[in-house]
Design a protein around this motif. Sequence first.
Motif, PDB file in Angstrom:
ATOM      1  N   ASN A 144       0.806  -1.227   0.000  1.00 15.19           N
ATOM      2  CA  ASN A 144       0.000   0.000   0.000  1.00 15.19           C
ATOM      3  C   ASN A 144       0.839   1.278   0.000  1.00 15.19           C
ATOM      4  O   ASN A 144       0.314   2.359   0.295  1.00 15.19           O
ATOM      5  N   THR A 145       2.119   1.158  -0.339  1.00 14.55           N
ATOM      6  CA  THR A 145       2.987   2.343  -0.268  1.00 14.55           C
ATOM      7  C   THR A 145       2.478   3.477  -1.156  1.00 14.55           C
ATOM      8  O   THR A 145       2.558   4.651  -0.772  1.00 14.55           O
ATOM      9  N   THR A 146       1.940   3.137  -2.313  1.00 14.23           N
ATOM     10  CA  THR A 146       1.444   4.197  -3.211  1.00 14.23           C
ATOM     11  C   THR A 146       0.285   4.942  -2.559  1.00 14.23           C
ATOM     12  O   THR A 146       0.195   6.182  -2.639  1.00 14.23           O
ATOM     13  N   GLU A 147      -0.599   4.189  -1.889  1.00 14.47           N
ATOM     14  CA  GLU A 147      -1.734   4.835  -1.223  1.00 14.47           C
ATOM     15  C   GLU A 147      -1.231   5.717  -0.067  1.00 14.47           C
ATOM     16  O   GLU A 147      -1.738   6.819   0.150  1.00 14.47           O
ATOM     17  N   TYR A 148      -0.217   5.244   0.661  1.00 14.93           N
ATOM     18  CA  TYR A 148       0.343   6.058   1.750  1.00 14.93           C
ATOM     19  C   TYR A 148       0.950   7.342   1.191  1.00 14.93           C
ATOM     20  O   TYR A 148       0.840   8.416   1.791  1.00 14.93           O
ATOM     21  N   PHE A 149       1.588   7.221   0.028  1.00 14.35           N
ATOM     22  CA  PHE A 149       2.173   8.406  -0.607  1.00 14.35           C
ATOM     23  C   PHE A 149       1.065   9.400  -0.999  1.00 14.35           C
ATOM     24  O   PHE A 149       1.209  10.618  -0.806  1.00 14.35           O
ATOM     25  N   GLU A 150      -0.054   8.881  -1.497  1.00  9.35           N
ATOM     26  CA  GLU A 150      -1.155   9.780  -1.869  1.00  9.35           C
ATOM     27  C   GLU A 150      -1.685  10.510  -0.631  1.00  9.35           C
ATOM     28  O   GLU A 150      -1.969  11.704  -0.671  1.00  9.35           O
ATOM     29  N   TRP A 151      -1.793   9.760   0.491  1.00  9.34           N
ATOM     30  CA  TRP A 151      -2.202  10.415   1.742  1.00  9.34           C
ATOM     31  C   TRP A 151      -1.160  11.436   2.174  1.00  9.34           C
ATOM     32  O   TRP A 151      -1.489  12.532   2.648  1.00  9.34           O
ATOM     33  N   ALA A 152       0.107  11.079   2.024  1.00 12.57           N
ATOM     34  CA  ALA A 152       1.180  12.003   2.435  1.00 12.57           C
ATOM     35  C   ALA A 152       1.086  13.302   1.632  1.00 12.57           C
ATOM     36  O   ALA A 152       1.273  14.393   2.185  1.00 12.57           O
ATOM     37  N   LEU A 153       0.755  13.197   0.344  1.00 13.01           N
ATOM     38  CA  LEU A 153       0.607  14.404  -0.469  1.00 13.01           C
ATOM     39  C   LEU A 153      -0.539  15.270   0.044  1.00 13.01           C
ATOM     40  O   LEU A 153      -0.446  16.496   0.067  1.00 13.01           O
ATOM     41  N   LYS A 154      -1.629  14.593   0.455  1.00  9.78           N
ATOM     42  CA  LYS A 154      -2.776  15.327   1.002  1.00  9.78           C
ATOM     43  C   LYS A 154      -2.417  16.061   2.289  1.00  9.78           C
ATOM     44  O   LYS A 154      -2.967  17.103   2.607  1.00  9.78           O
ATOM     45  N   PHE A 155      -1.513  15.457   3.048  1.00 10.90           N
ATOM     46  CA  PHE A 155      -1.213  15.917   4.407  1.00 10.90           C
ATOM     47  C   PHE A 155      -0.010  16.846   4.485  1.00 10.90           C
ATOM     48  O   PHE A 155       0.452  17.147   5.587  1.00 10.90           O
ATOM     49  N   THR A 156       0.562  17.235   3.336  1.00  8.27           N
ATOM     50  CA  THR A 156       1.778  18.046   3.370  1.00  8.27           C
ATOM     51  C   THR A 156       1.561  19.328   2.574  1.00  8.27           C
ATOM     52  O   THR A 156       0.504  19.541   1.983  1.00  8.27           O
ATOM     53  N   ARG A 157       2.594  20.168   2.574  1.00  5.75           N
ATOM     54  CA  ARG A 157       2.531  21.454   1.874  1.00  5.75           C
ATOM     55  C   ARG A 157       3.882  21.708   1.224  1.00  5.75           C
ATOM     56  O   ARG A 157       4.831  20.960   1.447  1.00  5.75           O
ATOM     57  N   ARG A 158       3.958  22.801   0.488  1.00  3.04           N
ATOM     58  CA  ARG A 158       5.220  23.167  -0.167  1.00  3.04           C
ATOM     59  C   ARG A 158       6.367  23.156   0.856  1.00  3.04           C
ATOM     60  O   ARG A 158       6.248  23.764   1.928  1.00  3.04           O
ATOM     61  N   GLY A 159       7.421  22.441   0.534  1.00  6.16           N
ATOM     62  CA  GLY A 159       8.583  22.394   1.426  1.00  6.16           C
ATOM     63  C   GLY A 159       8.612  21.174   2.328  1.00  6.16           C
ATOM     64  O   GLY A 159       9.640  20.893   2.945  1.00  6.16           O
ATOM     65  N   SER A 160       7.488  20.444   2.425  1.00  4.27           N
ATOM     66  CA  SER A 160       7.487  19.229   3.249  1.00  4.27           C
ATOM     67  C   SER A 160       8.323  18.139   2.571  1.00  4.27           C
ATOM     68  O   SER A 160       8.491  18.134   1.354  1.00  4.27           O
ATOM     69  N   LEU A 161       8.789  17.208   3.408  1.00  8.01           N
ATOM     70  CA  LEU A 161       9.546  16.066   2.899  1.00  8.01           C
ATOM     71  C   LEU A 161       8.732  14.791   3.062  1.00  8.01           C
ATOM     72  O   LEU A 161       8.100  14.596   4.108  1.00  8.01           O
ATOM     73  N   ILE A 162       8.780  13.929   2.041  1.00 11.56           N
ATOM     74  CA  ILE A 162       8.159  12.603   2.132  1.00 11.56           C
ATOM     75  C   ILE A 162       9.267  11.586   1.854  1.00 11.56           C
ATOM     76  O   ILE A 162       9.848  11.568   0.757  1.00 11.56           O
ATOM     77  N   ILE A 163       9.563  10.773   2.853  1.00 13.96           N
ATOM     78  CA  ILE A 163      10.666   9.811   2.761  1.00 13.96           C
ATOM     79  C   ILE A 163      10.061   8.407   2.814  1.00 13.96           C
ATOM     80  O   ILE A 163       9.224   8.118   3.682  1.00 13.96           O
TER      81      ILE A 163
END
Length: 224
Positions: A144-163
């Motif tokens: 489900n990593t892709t789905e987690y990434f989609e949630w991470a995009l929803k939950f972040t803003r310009r300048g945030s990091l997703i690792i």
Amino acid sequence: MNQEQWTVVDKYITDLFIPPDPVLDATIQSTIDANMPLINVAPNQGKLLHVLALMKGARKILEIGTLAGYSTIWLARALPVDGKLITLEADAKHAAVARDNIARAGLTDKVEVRLGAALDTLPQLEAEGQALFDLVFIDADKVNTTEYFEWALKFTRRGSLIITDNVVRKGAVIDANSTDVNVQGVRRFNAALAAEPRVTATVIQTVGSKGYDGLAIALVNSNF
Ligand code: SAM
């Protein structure tokens, strides 16, 4: 190059950069004592997460995949006094061990371990208005990593990091015909990451005491 060499070089790096730390050492020992898998990040990878969180000046962090709280502690130690980290864990035993380790680390005020499958708890976080996060670390099931990434995009803003961890899988990631669901999971994620216009991202291969794998780092570059 082989596993033995990667391990001794990792020890060399750890001896230089990561002094003995009773809290982190006890966290690893608790993982062993509880018969949990030793699939936490390596010490130098934990420190990399810590450095990235400091570079970001992260005040709010989301982690998906807690285990015993090893990476959680590295990340939470980078937070300011009023910072907050929410970590999502599906396994009740893992969550209980992690809570004990987080308490031993003196981080209970900053860290919340939320029990449940992440695809269930992420919508809860949304409903509670918990976003936005400065850094998201994705390290749970790979399917489900892709789905987690989609949630991470929803939950972040310009300048945030997703690792995102474990995106190379001993090199098996290049096998489009792999029948391994974890390989297929990270292949789907890597393709989605590469095609995502809202981030600037790359993947690096990693070797060390934890074997051969890879880490994806994405900088969110657009508000949406
Ligand atoms: N980040 C941890 C560290 O480095 O110390 C390691 C996390 S371990 C690789 C993955 C964790 O994700 C396990 O504890 C597992 O129980 C948890 N997990 C697996 N599937 C999950 C799911 N659907 N939702 C939340 N957690 C999950």
